[in-house]
Enzyme design. Structure first.
Site, PDB file in Angstrom:
ATOM      1  N   GLN A  16       0.829  -1.198   0.000  1.00 63.08           N
ATOM      2  CA  GLN A  16       0.000   0.000   0.000  1.00 63.08           C
ATOM      3  C   GLN A  16       0.870   1.258   0.000  1.00 63.08           C
ATOM      4  OE1 GLN A  16      -2.435   1.876   3.255  1.00 63.08           O
ATOM      5  NE2 GLN A  16      -4.147   1.126   2.015  1.00 63.08           N
ATOM      6  N   CYS A  61      -6.672   6.826   4.999  1.00 58.01           N
ATOM      7  CA  CYS A  61      -6.090   7.184   6.295  1.00 58.01           C
ATOM      8  C   CYS A  61      -6.561   8.571   6.743  1.00 58.01           C
ATOM      9  CB  CYS A  61      -4.576   7.150   6.229  1.00 58.01           C
ATOM     10  SG  CYS A  61      -3.808   7.411   7.850  1.00 58.01           S
TER      11      CYS A  61
END
Length: 346
Positions: free
Chosen positions: A83, A113
């Site tokens: 990622q 996030c």
């Protein structure tokens, strides 16, 4: 033995271009958690795919040593998804080119996030407020990568700006082959509840593109509830696997037989000691090593007799040998007491 409703058809492979996942249960990317040792534990427990901790595309391109450590992997966990996070399309494209040259089979873009450091740099869920930039990023990453490209998103910036369905359509049109959706907004952080209705809207927005549902899955029955309520192709399990990696095996068992069991104390002890061994091999700096050991040990100890005292004693130690000794004594004594109790009951 837990008897709970399971659906054998709910657990199935996921076919992507050039890659087939053996089932539809995957471990989520989690900063400070989904490092190599924990990913190996999850794969061993039945997860078909694991994601690395989120990695700075800029740090990767600049050759940062700490960034490279986050990319450590093992053939035992293949396939693994790397990622990346960032906000500059060209930098993310270059990071993909470099990983592709090293043989990466799967790269994921972090658009979920919620932490302030990411938002300040227009990365993570900040991209939910700049869909044109996000589209350009996905396009550049797709051009640079021969393998699988996926995107992990949240439902939106806040309750008034739910953009996940629109974002999913954009990402799929730019070449993303799988979308993962955490059912919370950026504003929620990790509070409240994951909104499964929005995940279903994402599924409906991108027919033909697999969607993984994520959020509030801590036991097998919730996996089946999530699949039924969202129509998702699979489930991504995050914090629900911390301290309980057996959730993958339990869910697979429930699908096959309609029942699952908790690990025995002996099985728990064996897994924990194997996990600790892999952590010791992966980290050579004492301070992060101690932090990592305690993080997982505290999670594994949750709900066991004497866990509060164990956490208190271990919390105040940075001595690796002492932490390991306390851990062995605690988990071994739990295993022994369980075994003696079973003997008396017999």
């Amino acid at each position: 033995m837990s008897e709970v409703r399971g659906d054998p058809d709910a657990i199935h492979p996921i076919a992507l271009r050039g890659l087939v996942l053996e089932n539809n249960l995957v471990l989520a990317p989690m900063a400070g958690v989904s490092n190599l040792p924990f990913r190996l534990i999850a794969r061993e427990a039945g997860a078909a795919l694991t994601f690395t901790e989120t990695v700075s595309a800029k740090g990767l391109v600049m050759g940062g040593a700490k960034t490279r450590r986050l990319l450590d992997t093992s053939a035992r966990e293949a396939p693994v998804a790397f990622q990346l996070f960032g906000s500059d399309p060209s930098t993310l494209g270059e990071a993909c080119r470099r990983l592709d040259a090293e043989g990466a089979a799967w790269i994921d873009l972090n658009v979920g996030c919620p932490v302030k450091k990411f938002i300040k740099n227009q990365a993570g869920s900040a991209l939910l407020r700049d869909l044109p930039r996000a589209a350009t990023i996905v396009r550049e990453m797709r051009r640079a990568l021969r393998g699988t490209l996926s995107v992990k998103i949240r439902t939106g910036w806040d309750a008034n700006h739910i953009v996940a369905p629109e974002f999913a359509r954009i990402a799929a049109s730019e070449g993303a082959e799988l979308i993962s959706v955490h059912g919370r907004t950026r504003a929620q952080q990790y509070t409240g509840h994951a909104d499964r209705s929005v995940i279903r809207r994402v599924v409906e927005a991108v027919p033909g593109t697999p969607v993984l549902a994520n959020g509030d899955v801590t036991q097998p029955s919730e996996v089946f509830d999530m699949l039924r309520e969202t129509g998702a192709a699979g489930v991504m399990i995050g914090r629900g696997a911390l301290g309980n990696p057996w959730i993958f095996a339990q869910t697979l068992s429930q699908a096959r037989s309609g029942s699952h069991r908790q690990p025995t104390r002996e099985e728990r002890l064996a897994t924990i000691e194997r996990h600790l061994g892999w952590i010791l091999a992966a980290f050579d700096d004492p301070r992060p090593l101690a932090t990592n050991l305690k993080k997982y040990l505290f999670a594994y100890s949750k709900g066991l007799p004497g866990s509060a005292q164990f956490r208190h004693r271990t919390l105040h130690s940075d001595d690796i040998d002492e932490i390991l000794a306390l851990s062995h004594d605690f988990f071994a004594s739990n295993a022994e007491s369980a075994a003696s109790g079973e003997g008396r009951a017999a």
